[in-house]
Structures are given as C-alpha cells and as structure tokens.
Design a protein around this motif. Structure first.
Motif, mmCIF file in Angstrom:
data_model
loop_
_atom_site.group_PDB
_atom_site.id
_atom_site.type_symbol
_atom_site.label_atom_id
_atom_site.label_comp_id
_atom_site.label_asym_id
_atom_site.label_seq_id
_atom_site.Cartn_x
_atom_site.Cartn_y
_atom_site.Cartn_z
ATOM 1 N N ALA A 65 -25.748 38.006 -44.133
ATOM 2 C CA ALA A 65 -24.578 38.865 -44.359
ATOM 3 C C ALA A 65 -23.743 38.340 -45.525
ATOM 4 N N ALA A 66 -23.605 37.004 -45.611
ATOM 5 C CA ALA A 66 -22.841 36.408 -46.719
ATOM 6 C C ALA A 66 -23.512 36.686 -48.054
ATOM 7 N N ALA A 67 -24.839 36.567 -48.090
ATOM 8 C CA ALA A 67 -25.571 36.848 -49.329
ATOM 9 C C ALA A 67 -25.379 38.301 -49.747
ATOM 10 N N LYS A 68 -25.441 39.204 -48.795
ATOM 11 C CA LYS A 68 -25.255 40.626 -49.100
ATOM 12 C C LYS A 68 -23.817 40.904 -49.548
ATOM 13 N N GLN A 69 -22.856 40.240 -48.918
ATOM 14 C CA GLN A 69 -21.461 40.432 -49.325
ATOM 15 C C GLN A 69 -21.246 40.001 -50.768
ATOM 16 N N GLN A 70 -21.775 38.821 -51.101
ATOM 17 C CA GLN A 70 -21.615 38.300 -52.462
ATOM 18 C C GLN A 70 -22.311 39.200 -53.484
ATOM 19 N N ALA A 71 -23.471 39.720 -53.132
ATOM 20 C CA ALA A 71 -24.184 40.633 -54.026
ATOM 21 C C ALA A 71 -23.400 41.926 -54.225
ATOM 22 N N ASN A 72 -22.778 42.414 -53.148
ATOM 23 C CA ASN A 72 -21.966 43.639 -53.245
ATOM 24 C C ASN A 72 -20.760 43.444 -54.158
ATOM 25 N N LEU A 73 -20.312 42.176 -54.263
ATOM 26 C CA LEU A 73 -19.177 41.865 -55.139
ATOM 27 C C LEU A 73 -19.599 41.723 -56.594
ATOM 28 N N GLY A 74 -20.883 41.904 -56.865
ATOM 29 C CA GLY A 74 -21.373 41.842 -58.234
ATOM 30 C C GLY A 74 -21.837 40.468 -58.673
ATOM 31 N N ARG A 75 -21.873 39.520 -57.741
ATOM 32 C CA ARG A 75 -22.329 38.177 -58.073
ATOM 33 C C ARG A 75 -23.860 38.115 -57.976
ATOM 34 N N ARG A 76 -24.472 37.361 -58.842
ATOM 35 C CA ARG A 76 -25.925 37.173 -58.803
ATOM 36 C C ARG A 76 -26.230 36.145 -57.706
ATOM 37 N N VAL A 77 -26.963 36.581 -56.697
ATOM 38 C CA VAL A 77 -27.109 35.784 -55.478
ATOM 39 C C VAL A 77 -28.572 35.418 -55.237
ATOM 40 N N LEU A 78 -28.779 34.169 -54.816
ATOM 41 C CA LEU A 78 -30.082 33.724 -54.340
ATOM 42 C C LEU A 78 -29.926 33.267 -52.895
ATOM 43 N N PHE A 79 -30.673 33.892 -51.998
ATOM 44 C CA PHE A 79 -30.713 33.467 -50.596
ATOM 45 C C PHE A 79 -31.913 32.539 -50.436
ATOM 46 N N VAL A 80 -31.647 31.294 -50.004
ATOM 47 C CA VAL A 80 -32.694 30.274 -49.898
ATOM 48 C C VAL A 80 -32.922 29.957 -48.423
ATOM 49 N N SER A 81 -34.158 30.170 -47.971
ATOM 50 C CA SER A 81 -34.511 29.871 -46.585
ATOM 51 C C SER A 81 -35.455 28.691 -46.535
ATOM 52 N N GLN A 82 -35.360 27.928 -45.453
ATOM 53 C CA GLN A 82 -36.283 26.817 -45.233
ATOM 54 C C GLN A 82 -37.110 27.051 -43.970
#
Length: 365
Positions: free
Chosen positions: A21-38
């Motif tokens: 949800a945080a990654a999607k929020q940041q992307a909606n704000l126009g920020r270039r986002v990378l979601f990193v999973s382990q």
C-alpha cells in the motif's frame, strides 16, 4: 537521493500488505518507486498480481517490483569482491572461485539484501524504495550492519597494530607485501588504503541509516496485545540500529486513545481491511512518510554538556545495560549491542553518571 521505507512488526500483522500500500501511495504521488521483496514464495506476487523476478519490472505508473534472489545476488556480489581484490593484489587469490558455486550460509541473506538495496539506491532510478524484509530483529541487525562492521574494523585493526607481534613482523613482511600488493605498504598500518576505503563506505552507510529523510521504519500492529507488545519491542530495538521509527500503523483495526498512548509521541494511523483489489482506501489512510523527520532521533550527542542521549522506548531501566570496558561505551538493550563512537572532545572520557528518564538513557561524561 531516494528514501528507503521498511516496515516492522509481529508476523501476521500485515507488514507486506502495508508495504505494498505504501509503494502504491508513493507511486500515486508521482514518485518513482521500487518495491523490493525478499520473500521467494508466491505469496507477495499474488498480492501484487504478478510473479516476482530478480529484475525490476513495471506493474503500473511509477511503480516497479523486484525480488532479491539470494543465489543470483551472491553471484553478482562475488564479481564485485573479485574486482576489489584485483585492485590491491598483483596475483588475485579468488579468480578461480566462481559465484555460481557459492552456497548461501545462514546470515548471508541480510548482507545480500543490504548490498542489493545499496545498488538500487545508487542507481538514480528511484525516488522511493520500499523494502519488504523479515520485519523483525533480522531486519534491524541488517540496518545496523554498517555500524557493527565499523566497530569491528576500528577495534581489531587497532588491537593488531598495537600488538608487539605486529611491530615485530611488520618490517620483515614489508618486502613480501610490496611484491604482492599493487599499493604502497610501509608496514606502519594494516594496509591503510583498503581500510580507508572500507571506513569511508561504512561511514556513508551509517549516515544514511541515521537520516530519516533517507531511511525510515514504521511499526505495523493490529489491536491484539501480542502485536502491540512486539511492535513496542521492535520500536525500542530499532534505536540500537540507528534506525528512526517514523510512526505506527494499525492494520485491520481502529485507532483508539489506548493505542495512540502506547506509541506516544509517534504519530499513529489506522488503515482498513483490503477488499479485493481495491487498494485506494489503504493508500488514502497511510501517513505522510516524509514526516519521519519529526520523530525522536535514536541518539544525540551534546558535547558542551558532555552528554549522550539515547532514545530507548519500550524498555525500562532494568532492560538496559551500560558498560565501558573498552575505549567506547556499549549499550545493551533488545538483545542488541551498540558501541558508541564518541567525538574527539569526549573520546577516552569515563562515564560519570547515567539515568533513565522518559524513555531516554542519558549518559554523562
């Protein structure tokens, strides 16, 4: 420089859901986002709606996702190690050892993840990196790895250089080392050039972890007592890693005065249950992650007052241990130790007093 966000909490509290949800929020704000999973299992990919791979892939406007594959990452990292070795040794020792044959040992995952985050951070491609790790003490020890390695480096190099054995053998070793190394080696220090390079790298990493504009953690809880207690424990433990906790997020629950008081003075937000693929209610309820800078700092050093203040919420004085058996002060809390490198005006000073007050350990010199 990008901001790295990570989420801590008890297993089952919904850390991954909140991280997505945080990654999607940041992307909606126009920020270039990378979601990193382990997480190598399919679970995170199902939530994201796409199988994760070891290469970043776009799943929407401004949003890419990637899986840190330990086996792939160790191959890439090994090549970096060999390149570094070749800069200092005339005849490298590791050239016939290949990354494809290296097995993953316990504890390697954290170092691999940290190196991968460093690379993505330095790429210049992203404004926000959301790291969905284990969310427990393993993540916190990873965050504090640069600080720990820096201590080992300066402590044990000093022990070696101050020993009679080193003073005896260093002059004898000089001709052999000069033949092996590509750098000048006088025998006065334990290979100063690579040590200086390592120290510079670790110092930059420590500065990044200690800056909430660069790296910030958030506690994820539910309204269950065990989740709240674990969240408070991780909040206090994060301070030992130098990681600023920017706030707490109540998942699948409501914000009550009791919950707000448990994490005071942090801001506490509550997000609703996710229904189907509708993430909007969750992204709307999340906090402003840029405000992590307003949270209490893990450590402050006041030289004029000859005072060090460590923020250790979630602990009482019986759970905190202070020792000064070496040249630095060691704090033990939350099953972690932190060695405090004092600034020059306080270096070598003995502790004259300590008190635990309002969640702060205050040390006087």
């Amino acid at each position: 420089m990008p901001q790295i966000l990570t989420f801590l909490g008890k297993g089952g509290s919904g850390r991954t859901t909140v991280a997505i949800a945080a990654a999607k929020q940041q992307a909606n704000l126009g920020r270039r986002v990378l979601f990193v999973s382990q997480d190598p299992t399919p679970a995170t990919g199902i939530l994201l709606g796409v199988p994760l791979t070891d290469k970043p892939q776009s799943i929407g406007a401004n949003l890419e996702v990637v899986l840190i594959s330990a086996t792939v990452a160790i191959e890439r990292g090994w090549e970096e190690v060999k390149q570094i070795e070749s800069r200092y040794l005339r005849s490298p020792l590791l050239r016939n050892v290949y990354g494809q044959e290296l097995a993953i040992l316990p504890g390697m995952d954290s170092a691999i993840a940290l190196n991968a985050l460093r690379q993505y951070d330095a790429s210049g491609k992203y404004d926000t990196i959301v790291y969905d790790g284990t969310g427990d003490l393993t993540t916190l020890r990873m965050a504090g790895m640069a600080d720990s390695l820096s201590w080992y480096l300066r402590r044990f190099v000093a022990v070696v250089e101050e020993s009679d054995l080193w003073r005896t053998v260093a002059p004898i070793m000089q001709p052999a080392m000069a033949a092996m190394l590509t750098i000048a080696w006088t025998g006065e220090t334990a290979v100063s050039a690579p040590m200086q390079e390592a120290n510079n790298f670790l110092s930059k990493s420590q500065d990044a972890i200690g800056n909430p504009q660069r790296v910030a953690g958030y506690i994820v809880v539910t309204d269950e007592p065990a989740a709240i207690a674990t969240g408070k424990y991780l909040w206090g433990s994060a301070q030992q890693s130098g990681l600023t906790i920017g706030g707490a997020i109540v998942n699948r629950g409501t914000l009550t005065d009791i919950l707000a008081a448990e994490f005071d003075p942090l801001g506490v937000s509550a997000i609703p249950n996710r229904i189907g693929d509708d993430w909007q209610p969750l992204t709307d309820a999340l906090p402003d992650f840029s405000q992590a800078v307003t949270a209490p700092k893990p450590i402050t050093i006041d030289v004029p007052k000859r005072e060090v203040r460590l923020y250790l919420p979630g602990f009482d004085k019986t759970q905190v241990k202070l020792t000064q058996s070496g040249p630095e002060v060691t704090i033990e809390a939350g099953d972690q130790r932190r060695n405090i490198l004092l600034p020059p005006p306080l270096k070598g000073s003995s502790v004259t007093g300590a008190k635990f007050q309002n969640g702060f350990l205050i040390i006087s010199f």
